[in-house]
Design an enzyme around this catalytic site. Structure first.
Site, mmCIF file in Angstrom:
data_model
loop_
_atom_site.group_PDB
_atom_site.id
_atom_site.type_symbol
_atom_site.label_atom_id
_atom_site.label_comp_id
_atom_site.label_asym_id
_atom_site.label_seq_id
_atom_site.Cartn_x
_atom_site.Cartn_y
_atom_site.Cartn_z
ATOM 1 N N LYS A 1 9.112 11.395 8.057
ATOM 2 C CA LYS A 1 8.497 11.215 9.367
ATOM 3 C C LYS A 1 9.373 11.774 10.490
ATOM 4 O O LYS A 1 8.866 12.279 11.500
ATOM 5 C CB LYS A 1 8.183 9.736 9.601
ATOM 6 C CG LYS A 1 7.105 9.187 8.675
ATOM 7 C CD LYS A 1 5.780 9.926 8.812
ATOM 8 C CE LYS A 1 4.677 9.284 7.999
ATOM 9 N NZ LYS A 1 3.368 9.950 8.163
ATOM 10 N N TYR B 1 10.836 7.993 3.359
ATOM 11 C CA TYR B 1 9.812 7.847 4.396
ATOM 12 C C TYR B 1 10.383 8.186 5.778
ATOM 13 O O TYR B 1 9.791 8.936 6.549
ATOM 14 C CB TYR B 1 9.244 6.426 4.373
ATOM 15 C CG TYR B 1 8.036 6.247 5.248
ATOM 16 C CD1 TYR B 1 6.788 6.721 4.844
ATOM 17 C CD2 TYR B 1 8.125 5.609 6.481
ATOM 18 C CE1 TYR B 1 5.662 6.568 5.649
ATOM 19 C CE2 TYR B 1 7.010 5.445 7.291
ATOM 20 C CZ TYR B 1 5.785 5.927 6.874
ATOM 21 O OH TYR B 1 4.670 5.782 7.672
#
Length: 276
Positions: free
Chosen positions: A172, A168
């Site tokens: 991002k 994640y």
């Protein structure tokens, strides 16, 4: 010779910031994406709601029931052909595309990197980074024609190292720098590209909390609230608080903003203590 500044940008009041614009929002079945779609419609936009989940139809219906214009197109943003179809449907239906909001994303669960399955890593990167690239790639010819905008929904986890979130954080962080790179390449065509980094938002990303059962849900919510309480503003945000910033960045009110990374995080990245 300097580029001319448009004098016909939408107004800046809450009701007309996006009047006349067509806004495509991915991941709009629930949470932040749903709030963005509703806020865009309230600001005067015609909205294309997209999501892999059929509940996206409910978001579109809520807009139409409130007197707005919207329709739903199911799409897996990691699928290049599906994304091309999504953008084609948008332009076929409304005749233009002015704003792309890349919101679709998944968390990928909580694991140490050496315990993370490669397939799980690939899926997070596919949705959270490949997806925005594919959507931008398909939308940019139309956005160039419209002098439009892209708003990427990144995360504070793209700015810091967070526990148990290798895929994640990587996805991002990549999306944040993709935002800057697209701003560089497409600024000369007057396409603005910005990112929003939400912090603790009161949503159930990917439905993970819902699968825990009542006791698990309560425990997860308690943990999030305790972590959010450590931030300067001392609380979680509501999804609409992110949506308002997205509408601003998509509108003419942000006409000289591109390549910006805007945190909507209650001050969490301004402090050393990020919770756990």
């Amino acid at each position: 010779m300097s580029p001319q500044i448009s004098t016909d940008a939408p107004g800046t009041s809450a009701s007309d910031q996006l009047t006349g614009r067509v806004v495509l929002v991915t991941g709009a079945a629930s949470g932040i994406g749903r709030a963005i779609a509703l806020a865009a419609a309230q600001a005067g936009a015609r909205v294309v709601v997209s999501d892999l989940q059929p509940e996206g139809e409910q978001t579109a219906r809520a807009i139409v029931d409130a007197g707005g214009e919207a329709f739903f197109v199911p799409c897996d943003v990691a699928d290049a052909q599906a994304v091309e179809h999504l953008v084609a449907e948008t332009v076929n239906h409304f005749g233009q595309l002015d704003v792309l909001v890349n919101n679709a994303g998944i968390s990928g669960g909580a694991q140490l990197a050496h315990q993370l399955e490669v397939d799980a890593w690939d899926r997070v990167i596919a949705v959270n980074l490949r997806g925005p690239f594919l959507c931008a790639r398909a939308a940019l010819p139309h956005l160039i024609a419209a002098r439009g905008a892209i708003v990427n929904i990144a995360s504070t986890y793209g700015l810091i190292g967070a526990p148990l979130a290798a895929a994640y954080c990587a996805s991002k962080g990549g999306l944040i720098n993709l935002t800057r790179q697209l701003a560089v390449d497409y600024g000369p065509q007057q396409v603005r590209v910005n990112a929003v980094c939400p912090g603790y938002i009161d949503t159930d990303m990917g439905g993970g909390r819902a699968r825990l059962g009542p006791a698990g849900q309560a425990a997860a919510q308690t943990r999030r609230e305790a972590n959010a309480a450590r931030q300067p503003l001392g609380r979680q945000a509501q999804a609409v608080e992110v949506a308002r910033v997205v509408v601003f960045l998509a509108s003419g009110a942000a006409s000289f903003m591109t390549g910006s990374v805007v945190t909507v995080d209650g001050g969490c990245t301004a402090t050393f203590n990020h919770g756990s």
